[in-house]
Design a protein around this motif. Sequence first.
Motif, PDB file in Angstrom:
ATOM      1  N   LEU A 191       8.319  -5.385 -27.757  1.00  0.00           N
ATOM      2  CA  LEU A 191       8.711  -4.772 -26.491  1.00  0.00           C
ATOM      3  C   LEU A 191       8.894  -5.893 -25.480  1.00  0.00           C
ATOM      4  N   ASN A 192      10.093  -6.003 -24.928  1.00  0.00           N
ATOM      5  CA  ASN A 192      10.435  -7.093 -24.014  1.00  0.00           C
ATOM      6  C   ASN A 192      10.256  -6.626 -22.570  1.00  0.00           C
ATOM      7  N   ILE A 193       9.268  -7.214 -21.873  1.00  0.00           N
ATOM      8  CA  ILE A 193       8.942  -6.817 -20.501  1.00  0.00           C
ATOM      9  C   ILE A 193       9.225  -7.987 -19.567  1.00  0.00           C
ATOM     10  N   VAL A 194      10.031  -7.750 -18.544  1.00  0.00           N
ATOM     11  CA  VAL A 194      10.331  -8.799 -17.569  1.00  0.00           C
ATOM     12  C   VAL A 194       9.639  -8.465 -16.252  1.00  0.00           C
ATOM     13  N   ILE A 195       9.032  -9.479 -15.638  1.00  0.00           N
ATOM     14  CA  ILE A 195       8.339  -9.320 -14.355  1.00  0.00           C
ATOM     15  C   ILE A 195       9.205  -9.971 -13.290  1.00  0.00           C
ATOM     16  N   MET A 196       9.651  -9.172 -12.318  1.00  0.00           N
ATOM     17  CA  MET A 196      10.577  -9.683 -11.309  1.00  0.00           C
ATOM     18  C   MET A 196      10.123  -9.273  -9.917  1.00  0.00           C
ATOM     19  N   GLY A 197      10.574 -10.024  -8.925  1.00  0.00           N
ATOM     20  CA  GLY A 197      10.248  -9.743  -7.537  1.00  0.00           C
ATOM     21  C   GLY A 197      10.691 -10.909  -6.686  1.00  0.00           C
ATOM     22  N   ARG A 198      10.613 -10.734  -5.379  1.00  0.00           N
ATOM     23  CA  ARG A 198      10.957 -11.846  -4.494  1.00  0.00           C
ATOM     24  C   ARG A 198       9.844 -12.891  -4.524  1.00  0.00           C
ATOM     25  N   PRO A 199      10.073 -14.056  -3.923  1.00  0.00           N
ATOM     26  CA  PRO A 199       9.084 -15.134  -4.023  1.00  0.00           C
ATOM     27  C   PRO A 199       7.712 -14.766  -3.466  1.00  0.00           C
ATOM     28  N   ASN A 200       6.686 -15.233  -4.155  1.00  0.00           N
ATOM     29  CA  ASN A 200       5.310 -15.171  -3.677  1.00  0.00           C
ATOM     30  C   ASN A 200       4.724 -13.765  -3.580  1.00  0.00           C
ATOM     31  N   ASP A 337      13.242   7.286  -7.853  1.00  0.00           N
ATOM     32  CA  ASP A 337      12.201   8.309  -7.746  1.00  0.00           C
ATOM     33  C   ASP A 337      11.580   8.647  -9.096  1.00  0.00           C
ATOM     34  N   TRP A 338      12.194   8.177 -10.186  1.00  0.00           N
ATOM     35  CA  TRP A 338      11.684   8.433 -11.530  1.00  0.00           C
ATOM     36  C   TRP A 338      10.736   7.334 -12.023  1.00  0.00           C
ATOM     37  N   ALA A 339      10.603   6.248 -11.259  1.00  0.00           N
ATOM     38  CA  ALA A 339       9.784   5.107 -11.692  1.00  0.00           C
ATOM     39  C   ALA A 339       8.346   5.281 -11.212  1.00  0.00           C
ATOM     40  N   PRO A 340       7.347   5.154 -12.087  1.00  0.00           N
ATOM     41  CA  PRO A 340       5.952   5.261 -11.653  1.00  0.00           C
ATOM     42  C   PRO A 340       5.556   4.084 -10.771  1.00  0.00           C
ATOM     43  N   ILE A 341       4.593   4.309  -9.867  1.00  0.00           N
ATOM     44  CA  ILE A 341       4.064   3.269  -8.991  1.00  0.00           C
ATOM     45  C   ILE A 341       2.609   3.020  -9.363  1.00  0.00           C
ATOM     46  N   VAL A 342       2.266   1.745  -9.578  1.00  0.00           N
ATOM     47  CA  VAL A 342       0.892   1.377  -9.932  1.00  0.00           C
ATOM     48  C   VAL A 342       0.390   0.390  -8.887  1.00  0.00           C
ATOM     49  N   PHE A 343      -0.761   0.701  -8.293  1.00  0.00           N
ATOM     50  CA  PHE A 343      -1.364  -0.166  -7.283  1.00  0.00           C
ATOM     51  C   PHE A 343      -2.365  -1.092  -7.970  1.00  0.00           C
ATOM     52  N   ILE A 344      -2.150  -2.401  -7.830  1.00  0.00           N
ATOM     53  CA  ILE A 344      -2.983  -3.359  -8.558  1.00  0.00           C
ATOM     54  C   ILE A 344      -3.402  -4.513  -7.657  1.00  0.00           C
ATOM     55  N   SER A 345      -4.302  -5.319  -8.191  1.00  0.00           N
ATOM     56  CA  SER A 345      -4.614  -6.628  -7.620  1.00  0.00           C
ATOM     57  C   SER A 345      -4.595  -7.617  -8.768  1.00  0.00           C
ATOM     58  N   ALA A 346      -3.543  -8.433  -8.823  1.00  0.00           N
ATOM     59  CA  ALA A 346      -3.459  -9.434  -9.889  1.00  0.00           C
ATOM     60  C   ALA A 346      -4.576 -10.460  -9.747  1.00  0.00           C
ATOM     61  N   LYS A 347      -5.019 -10.685  -8.529  1.00  0.00           N
ATOM     62  CA  LYS A 347      -6.069 -11.674  -8.278  1.00  0.00           C
ATOM     63  C   LYS A 347      -7.403 -11.243  -8.880  1.00  0.00           C
ATOM     64  N   THR A 348      -7.746  -9.963  -8.720  1.00  0.00           N
ATOM     65  CA  THR A 348      -9.023  -9.462  -9.249  1.00  0.00           C
ATOM     66  C   THR A 348      -8.873  -8.807 -10.615  1.00  0.00           C
ATOM     67  N   GLY A 349      -7.633  -8.527 -11.022  1.00  0.00           N
ATOM     68  CA  GLY A 349      -7.398  -7.859 -12.302  1.00  0.00           C
ATOM     69  C   GLY A 349      -7.438  -6.351 -12.214  1.00  0.00           C
ATOM     70  N   ARG A 350      -7.602  -5.796 -11.021  1.00  0.00           N
ATOM     71  CA  ARG A 350      -7.713  -4.350 -10.861  1.00  0.00           C
ATOM     72  C   ARG A 350      -6.453  -3.636 -11.335  1.00  0.00           C
ATOM     73  N   ARG A 351      -6.613  -2.762 -12.331  1.00  0.00           N
ATOM     74  CA  ARG A 351      -5.587  -1.873 -12.881  1.00  0.00           C
ATOM     75  C   ARG A 351      -4.435  -2.599 -13.573  1.00  0.00           C
ATOM     76  N   THR A 352      -4.546  -3.895 -13.779  1.00  0.00           N
ATOM     77  CA  THR A 352      -3.472  -4.606 -14.485  1.00  0.00           C
ATOM     78  C   THR A 352      -3.387  -4.161 -15.940  1.00  0.00           C
ATOM     79  N   ASP A 353      -4.526  -3.723 -16.518  1.00  0.00           N
ATOM     80  CA  ASP A 353      -4.504  -3.268 -17.908  1.00  0.00           C
ATOM     81  C   ASP A 353      -3.612  -2.041 -18.099  1.00  0.00           C
ATOM     82  N   GLU A 354      -3.434  -1.250 -17.044  1.00  0.00           N
ATOM     83  CA  GLU A 354      -2.661  -0.016 -17.171  1.00  0.00           C
ATOM     84  C   GLU A 354      -1.169  -0.278 -17.344  1.00  0.00           C
ATOM     85  N   LEU A 355      -0.724  -1.445 -16.928  1.00  0.00           N
ATOM     86  CA  LEU A 355       0.719  -1.692 -16.900  1.00  0.00           C
ATOM     87  C   LEU A 355       1.342  -1.667 -18.289  1.00  0.00           C
ATOM     88  N   LEU A 356       0.675  -2.276 -19.276  1.00  0.00           N
ATOM     89  CA  LEU A 356       1.242  -2.267 -20.626  1.00  0.00           C
ATOM     90  C   LEU A 356       1.232  -0.862 -21.212  1.00  0.00           C
TER      91      LEU A 356
END
Length: 476
Positions: A191-200, A337-356
């Motif tokens: 499964l090919n997952i790309v992570i994109m966004g503006r800088p920083n 409107d069809w895309a799910p929204i996940v609130f995370i903290s990459a710094k603390t690891g909060r809810r990052t496991d849910e993304l995969l």
Amino acid sequence: MKQKALKARYPAVAIVGRANVGKSTLWNRIVEKKRALVSAEPHTTRDRNIAKAIWRGRQFEVIDTGGMDTEATEIGEGIRRQAERAMKEADVILFLVDGKTGVVPEDRELAKALRASGNKDIILVINKIEKLSQMGAPVERSVFSLGFGEAVPISAATGKGVGDLLDVVYARLDGKRLEPQEIPEAEEEPLNIVIMGRPNVGKSSLTNAILGEERVIVADIPHTTREPQDTHLLYHGHPVILVDTAGMRRASKLKKELDEEALRRNERALERADIAFLVLDATETPSGQDKQLAGLMRDEHKGMVIVANKWDLVKDKTTRSAKEYEKTIRQAFPFLDWAPIVFISAKTGRRTDELLDHAFRIQGERRRVIDYNAANRLLKSVIKQKRPLQTLGPKSPRVHDMAQVSTEPPTFLVTVHGEKERLHPSWLKFVEKRLRQKFGFAGTPIVVKSSNVPLSKSERKWNVRGPGMAHVPNEE
């Protein structure tokens, strides 16, 4: 549980050296790809690039690293850590020096560090030797003084001597977990997952949080990552390729050719992806740049997850903060409107496991196939609820049937009697909405298009089940 990057099944060869000695050029040459960015600007390569190479029917991994003669900055320290990790993991190290400039103090310092690392398999390589006559006695003496014995002269730019170098590598790797090339016939596609966004916004931090290790350099300086970074991992036994990308900037701010090439590679990374993570900074309102990037991702018809990062930094949060921010996102991106929204903290690891987990569920939705009869039962209810509209005129087109004609993304074809009838886009959008209400398709775009068929029976070429069936795979 954090997912670790896959440990190499094959021996690893790391390419190290100071900046601008040609490491990335050699990496591109060996792995036969043009993925690593190459420029005259020092420290173009920052993170590790890893890819498999084949020589004499055998596979091994090649690791490109950044120049280790970096400044004492946050990014510089990150480059060194990445290079040191590569050296630690490598079975063989290719130590590159520049044959045109000869040995400089930075080369000697690096040679000292390599000798102290304890890795006995270090191959000294003199690059930029287009002709053997260029390797004069002074160069030979200075290179020999590094303490690694006879050097292998090459030109990574032209390929001269690279075959001889690979023969030496092959001999050094013999007996070190060297495996024959294996191409399993039924191997599961990753499964090919790309992570994109503006800088920083925290893309590299998110990659590291998912992996549970520092795979890419993280700094508060925008544009730390310059090229897409592929990382292979297993998630509950399923292969995944996680691609971290450089921050996407407005075209008007692209001043360097290097930045333009980096963004072109980001777009190509999106093209080959199955799922895209759109990373936003939850401490800020979505910007016009976020909207442009979201539109680009929508137009590529990829599965999507909207990732609201830095949720731990949002001040004065209440129980309604998440709903309020979600409302802001939906207003900014009504077309997602069809895309799910996940609130995370990459710094603390909060809810990052849910993304995969989200990514695999969405991929399942992208591959769903709706039965022809089920699709047409829905079509009949749609027509009763809202009669078909055409682009011009008051007449309602005669819709014959609807069939799903492909997946990834799910694509439906509505057939209309008459060669001049055209269904209005708003009605097709209504059909898409009803498809979602009935069958789900969360996290994936749906394509609903129309096709015309002749009115004359003598001109029709469809079976008794309807013209749309001619477009359904494996149906006669």
